[in-house]
Motif scaffolding. Sequence first.
Motif, PDB file in Angstrom:
ATOM      1  N   GLY A   1       0.786  -1.223   0.000  1.00 37.97           N
ATOM      2  CA  GLY A   1       0.000   0.000   0.000  1.00 37.97           C
ATOM      3  C   GLY A   1       0.819   1.275   0.000  1.00 37.97           C
ATOM      4  N   ARG A   2       1.864   1.318  -0.818  1.00 39.70           N
ATOM      5  CA  ARG A   2       2.708   2.517  -0.867  1.00 39.70           C
ATOM      6  C   ARG A   2       2.874   2.995  -2.303  1.00 39.70           C
ATOM      7  NH1 ARG A   2       1.949   1.502   3.607  1.00 39.70           N
ATOM      8  NH2 ARG A   2       3.297   1.605   5.414  1.00 39.70           N
ATOM      9  N   MET A   3       2.869   4.329  -2.460  1.00 40.27           N
ATOM     10  CA  MET A   3       3.176   4.971  -3.721  1.00 40.27           C
ATOM     11  C   MET A   3       3.947   6.241  -3.377  1.00 40.27           C
ATOM     12  SD  MET A   3       2.251   7.625  -5.998  1.00 40.27           S
ATOM     13  CE  MET A   3       0.574   8.099  -5.668  1.00 40.27           C
ATOM     14  N   ARG A   4       5.132   6.348  -3.922  1.00 39.68           N
ATOM     15  CA  ARG A   4       5.998   7.499  -3.649  1.00 39.68           C
ATOM     16  C   ARG A   4       6.491   8.102  -4.953  1.00 39.68           C
ATOM     17  NH1 ARG A   4       5.759   9.681   1.347  1.00 39.68           N
ATOM     18  NH2 ARG A   4       5.780   8.107   2.970  1.00 39.68           N
ATOM     19  N   ARG A   5       6.932   9.354  -4.878  1.00 38.39           N
ATOM     20  CA  ARG A   5       7.501  10.047  -6.035  1.00 38.39           C
ATOM     21  C   ARG A   5       8.870  10.586  -5.618  1.00 38.39           C
ATOM     22  NH1 ARG A   5       5.064  12.601 -10.675  1.00 38.39           N
ATOM     23  NH2 ARG A   5       3.049  12.214  -9.720  1.00 38.39           N
ATOM     24  N   PRO A   6       9.925   9.777  -5.798  1.00 38.08           N
ATOM     25  CA  PRO A   6      11.268  10.220  -5.403  1.00 38.08           C
ATOM     26  C   PRO A   6      11.751  11.378  -6.279  1.00 38.08           C
ATOM     27  CG  PRO A   6      11.231   7.866  -5.915  1.00 38.08           C
ATOM     28  CD  PRO A   6       9.924   8.432  -6.336  1.00 38.08           C
ATOM     29  N   ASP A   7      12.750  12.098  -5.780  1.00 30.96           N
ATOM     30  CA  ASP A   7      13.349  13.158  -6.588  1.00 30.96           C
ATOM     31  C   ASP A   7      14.051  12.572  -7.801  1.00 30.96           C
ATOM     32  OD1 ASP A   7      12.529  15.397  -5.084  1.00 30.96           O
ATOM     33  OD2 ASP A   7      14.066  14.956  -3.587  1.00 30.96           O
ATOM     34  N   ALA A   8      14.657  11.420  -7.653  1.00 35.39           N
ATOM     35  CA  ALA A   8      15.270  10.705  -8.787  1.00 35.39           C
ATOM     36  C   ALA A   8      15.192   9.216  -8.507  1.00 35.39           C
ATOM     37  CB  ALA A   8      16.716  11.144  -8.994  1.00 35.39           C
ATOM     38  N   VAL A   9      15.137   8.427  -9.589  1.00 29.09           N
ATOM     39  CA  VAL A   9      14.949   6.991  -9.470  1.00 29.09           C
ATOM     40  C   VAL A   9      15.726   6.288 -10.583  1.00 29.09           C
ATOM     41  CG1 VAL A   9      12.785   7.139 -10.773  1.00 29.09           C
ATOM     42  CG2 VAL A   9      13.161   5.194  -9.299  1.00 29.09           C
ATOM     43  N   VAL A  10      16.349   5.158 -10.259  1.00 31.55           N
ATOM     44  CA  VAL A  10      17.065   4.355 -11.257  1.00 31.55           C
ATOM     45  C   VAL A  10      16.152   3.192 -11.644  1.00 31.55           C
ATOM     46  CG1 VAL A  10      19.097   2.937 -11.744  1.00 31.55           C
ATOM     47  CG2 VAL A  10      19.325   5.003 -10.322  1.00 31.55           C
ATOM     48  N   ILE A  11      15.769   3.187 -12.935  1.00 30.66           N
ATOM     49  CA  ILE A  11      14.784   2.231 -13.446  1.00 30.66           C
ATOM     50  C   ILE A  11      15.170   1.777 -14.852  1.00 30.66           C
ATOM     51  CG2 ILE A  11      12.790   3.042 -12.111  1.00 30.66           C
ATOM     52  CD1 ILE A  11      12.071   4.845 -14.511  1.00 30.66           C
ATOM     53  N   PRO A  12      14.582   0.665 -15.324  1.00 35.45           N
ATOM     54  CA  PRO A  12      14.784   0.293 -16.724  1.00 35.45           C
ATOM     55  C   PRO A  12      14.159   1.368 -17.624  1.00 35.45           C
ATOM     56  CG  PRO A  12      13.834  -1.533 -15.482  1.00 35.45           C
ATOM     57  CD  PRO A  12      13.773  -0.323 -14.603  1.00 35.45           C
ATOM     58  N   GLU A  13      14.878   1.783 -18.644  1.00 32.55           N
ATOM     59  CA  GLU A  13      14.378   2.853 -19.517  1.00 32.55           C
ATOM     60  C   GLU A  13      13.060   2.478 -20.177  1.00 32.55           C
ATOM     61  OE1 GLU A  13      16.002   5.944 -22.886  1.00 32.55           O
ATOM     62  OE2 GLU A  13      17.114   4.081 -22.574  1.00 32.55           O
ATOM     63  N   ASP A  14      12.894   1.210 -20.532  1.00 30.96           N
ATOM     64  CA  ASP A  14      11.687   0.824 -21.274  1.00 30.96           C
ATOM     65  C   ASP A  14      10.400   0.919 -20.453  1.00 30.96           C
ATOM     66  OD1 ASP A  14      12.052  -1.437 -19.700  1.00 30.96           O
ATOM     67  OD2 ASP A  14      12.319  -2.809 -21.386  1.00 30.96           O
ATOM     68  N   VAL A  15      10.468   0.999 -19.125  1.00 34.74           N
ATOM     69  CA  VAL A  15       9.229   1.135 -18.347  1.00 34.74           C
ATOM     70  C   VAL A  15       8.558   2.478 -18.602  1.00 34.74           C
ATOM     71  CG1 VAL A  15      10.003  -0.445 -16.528  1.00 34.74           C
ATOM     72  CG2 VAL A  15      10.207   2.006 -16.176  1.00 34.74           C
ATOM     73  N   LEU A  16       9.328   3.465 -19.081  1.00 33.09           N
ATOM     74  CA  LEU A  16       8.738   4.768 -19.361  1.00 33.09           C
ATOM     75  C   LEU A  16       7.836   4.738 -20.590  1.00 33.09           C
ATOM     76  CD1 LEU A  16      11.754   7.098 -18.556  1.00 33.09           C
ATOM     77  CD2 LEU A  16       9.791   6.544 -17.102  1.00 33.09           C
ATOM     78  N   ASP A  17       7.895   3.663 -21.369  1.00 28.67           N
ATOM     79  CA  ASP A  17       7.032   3.519 -22.539  1.00 28.67           C
ATOM     80  C   ASP A  17       5.776   2.702 -22.246  1.00 28.67           C
ATOM     81  OD1 ASP A  17       8.743   4.987 -24.209  1.00 28.67           O
ATOM     82  OD2 ASP A  17       9.977   3.217 -24.582  1.00 28.67           O
ATOM     83  N   GLU A  18       5.655   2.184 -21.028  1.00 27.69           N
ATOM     84  CA  GLU A  18       4.501   1.366 -20.658  1.00 27.69           C
ATOM     85  C   GLU A  18       3.292   2.241 -20.336  1.00 27.69           C
ATOM     86  OE1 GLU A  18       5.884  -0.889 -17.319  1.00 27.69           O
ATOM     87  OE2 GLU A  18       7.187  -2.155 -18.545  1.00 27.69           O
ATOM     88  N   GLU A  19       2.109   1.649 -20.403  1.00 26.72           N
ATOM     89  CA  GLU A  19       0.882   2.319 -19.976  1.00 26.72           C
ATOM     90  C   GLU A  19       0.899   2.502 -18.464  1.00 26.72           C
ATOM     91  OE1 GLU A  19      -1.843   3.494 -21.622  1.00 26.72           O
ATOM     92  OE2 GLU A  19      -0.901   3.026 -23.540  1.00 26.72           O
ATOM     93  N   GLY A  20       0.108   3.439 -17.991  1.00 22.30           N
ATOM     94  CA  GLY A  20      -0.056   3.626 -16.558  1.00 22.30           C
ATOM     95  C   GLY A  20       0.704   4.812 -16.013  1.00 22.30           C
ATOM     96  N   LEU A  21       0.510   5.030 -14.714  1.00 23.23           N
ATOM     97  CA  LEU A  21       1.089   6.194 -14.053  1.00 23.23           C
ATOM     98  C   LEU A  21       2.350   5.879 -13.264  1.00 23.23           C
ATOM     99  CD1 LEU A  21      -2.201   7.749 -12.626  1.00 23.23           C
ATOM    100  CD2 LEU A  21      -0.928   8.453 -14.676  1.00 23.23           C
ATOM    101  N   ALA A  22       2.455   4.658 -12.740  1.00 26.26           N
ATOM    102  CA  ALA A  22       3.526   4.358 -11.788  1.00 26.26           C
ATOM    103  C   ALA A  22       4.391   3.194 -12.255  1.00 26.26           C
ATOM    104  CB  ALA A  22       2.935   4.038 -10.412  1.00 26.26           C
ATOM    105  N   VAL A  23       5.630   3.227 -11.781  1.00 27.53           N
ATOM    106  CA  VAL A  23       6.594   2.155 -12.019  1.00 27.53           C
ATOM    107  C   VAL A  23       6.484   1.170 -10.856  1.00 27.53           C
ATOM    108  CG1 VAL A  23       9.064   1.627 -12.190  1.00 27.53           C
ATOM    109  CG2 VAL A  23       8.149   3.696 -13.269  1.00 27.53           C
ATOM    110  N   ASP A  24       6.475  -0.103 -11.164  1.00 27.86           N
ATOM    111  CA  ASP A  24       6.468  -1.146 -10.132  1.00 27.86           C
ATOM    112  C   ASP A  24       7.767  -1.055  -9.338  1.00 27.86           C
ATOM    113  OD1 ASP A  24       6.808  -3.593  -8.730  1.00 27.86           O
ATOM    114  OD2 ASP A  24       5.501  -4.612 -10.145  1.00 27.86           O
ATOM    115  N   ALA A  25       7.661  -0.943  -8.019  1.00 26.02           N
ATOM    116  CA  ALA A  25       8.839  -0.782  -7.155  1.00 26.02           C
ATOM    117  C   ALA A  25       9.837  -1.921  -7.303  1.00 26.02           C
ATOM    118  CB  ALA A  25       8.411  -0.643  -5.701  1.00 26.02           C
ATOM    119  N   THR A  26       9.377  -3.093  -7.719  1.00 28.92           N
ATOM    120  CA  THR A  26      10.309  -4.215  -7.868  1.00 28.92           C
ATOM    121  C   THR A  26      11.299  -3.987  -9.009  1.00 28.92           C
ATOM    122  OG1 THR A  26       8.808  -5.444  -9.318  1.00 28.92           O
ATOM    123  CG2 THR A  26       8.651  -5.863  -6.919  1.00 28.92           C
ATOM    124  N   GLN A  27      11.042  -3.006  -9.876  1.00 31.96           N
ATOM    125  CA  GLN A  27      11.952  -2.701 -10.984  1.00 31.96           C
ATOM    126  C   GLN A  27      12.938  -1.574 -10.646  1.00 31.96           C
ATOM    127  OE1 GLN A  27       9.237  -1.924 -14.254  1.00 31.96           O
ATOM    128  NE2 GLN A  27       9.210  -4.075 -14.790  1.00 31.96           N
TER     129      GLN A  27
END
Length: 194
Positions: free
Chosen positions: A80-106
Motif C-alpha cells: 500500500g505505498r506509492m511514492r515520487r522520489p526526486d530521482a529513481v534508477v529504473i529500466p528505460e523501457d518502463v517509461l514507454d509502458e501504460e499507466g502512471l507508476a513504475v512497479d517498485a520491484t523494478q
Amino acid sequence: MDYAKMRAIAEELTTYAEHLEGAWNVEIGSSGPFLAMMSPSKRHEGAVRRIRNQLNEQLPTTHPGYICENGPEIEHPSIGRMRRPDAVVIPEDVLDEEGLAVDATQVLAVIEIVSPSNPDNDYTEKLADYPAMGIAHYMIVDPRTGTIEVHSDPCKNRYQVKDPYIFGDAVPFGPWMVETGAFRRYGRAGNSES
C-alpha cells in the motif's frame, strides 16, 4: 483500506490539486493518500540534476538499459505505498509502458533531496517505505546541513547499512560513484537560495 481504494483517492486528490495554486504532489504513505505542496528550490533541482547526470554516465556500464530520471511515481500495491522520489534508477523501457507508476520491484535506487520544510518525510517515512518496497539503495542529500546518507541492504522496513558523507566527498552509491563537490547548501533562513 485496500490499495485500489487508496489509488482511487490519490487520483481524486491529483485532480483536485490541479485547481490549487502552486505545485502539489500526491503520495501514498503509511497513513494513506496525502497531498503535499512542492516548492523545490533551484539548489534542490541542481542537486537532482547533478546526481542524475552522473548516474546516467555510469549506468550504461553497470546496468545497460537503465536510466536515472526524476518524476515517475513508484508503487508497491501489496504494502500500500506509492511514492515520487526526486530521482529513481529504473529500466528505460518502463517509461514507454501504460499507466502512471513504475512497479517498485523494478527500481534499483532512489534519491531524495531534503526539503527545508519537511525533512521528516525523507528521514522517517520514506526511510521506512523504501526498504519495505525492496529498493536496494537510498541516498538522502541534505542541503540544509551539507550531509549525505547512503542506505543499503534492505530488510523489511529498514535498511541495515547507513554510510554518512559530507558535501565534497566522492560518495559510493551501490555500484556507482557520485561526486558532490559542486553540491550547494541552502542559504540562511529568509534567503533559501544564497
